[in-house]
Scaffold this motif. Structure first.
Motif: not given
Length: 190
Positions: A38-42, A51-55, A111-116, A128-133
């Motif tokens: 969440m810190g990184l999202v912000l 937009r949050i979905s793009d983030l 976790y060695y995947g590519d998604f942040i 998106r719901v997690w971030a919005s909440k």
């Protein structure tokens, strides 16, 4: 439905850093990851205006150092709404935090995947719901300044746009950041 309002940029930035830094003292592994993410999202949302979905779809491989400009990084991401790619410079400090988070995810969660924004509990990306909440709860607690009536993921985008305009006084720059096709949309937005 009421429109979301902008967050206080400076206090949202401080809260983001607090979440990211203070997660080290957290004993609950799920909360530790959630707070770090969440810190990184912000932080990313405030810097890019995405937009949050793009983030939440951003990948580690989307971040590149600019040629002939050491320690200057660009994040390139797909904007779903306009179906275009967008590039934005991010600070080396934020790039460092993303790298530290990646190492943490490798060491602690394998976790060695590519998604942040990967959630090891669900083995999926955060949504998106997690971030919005999380933004709404932080607003109700006054963590990001004066409590506003409607806070959500779009509040982050508005804070980023207002901050950029306050610094630059350049409506076209804000239009470019937000990927608005029409400058009138950007003007109304501000």
């Amino acid at each position: 439905m009421a429109k979301t309002e902008k967050l206080n940029y400076r206090l949202a930035e401080k809260y983001a850093l607090d979440l990211w830094v203070n997660c080290e003292g957290e004993t609950d592994s799920r909360l530790k990851v959630s707070n770090r993410m969440m810190g990184l999202v912000l932080m990313l949302g405030l810097e890019t205006g995405a937009r949050i979905s793009d983030l939440l779809n951003m990948k580690y491989s989307d971040i590149k150092e600019m040629p002939n400009k050491p320690n200057v990084y660009v994040i390139s991401f797909y904007v779903k709404k306009s179906k275009t790619h967008h590039k934005w410079v991010i600070t080396s400090d934020l790039k460092n935090k993303i790298d530290i988070t990646r190492e943490y995810m490798k060491l602690e969660h394998g976790y060695y995947g590519d998604f942040i924004f990967y959630n090891p509990s669900t083995e999926k990306q955060y949504g998106r719901v997690w971030a919005s909440k999380r933004i709404s709860i932080a607003n109700k607690l006054g963590k990001m300044g004066k409590v506003i009536d409607v806070a959500g993921s779009h509040s982050l985008r508005k804070a980023s746009a207002h901050h950029l305009f306050e610094r630059s006084q350049d409506l076209r720059l804000v239009q470019s950041q937000l990927k608005h096709r029409n400058i009138a949309t950007t003007s109304r937005y501000l």
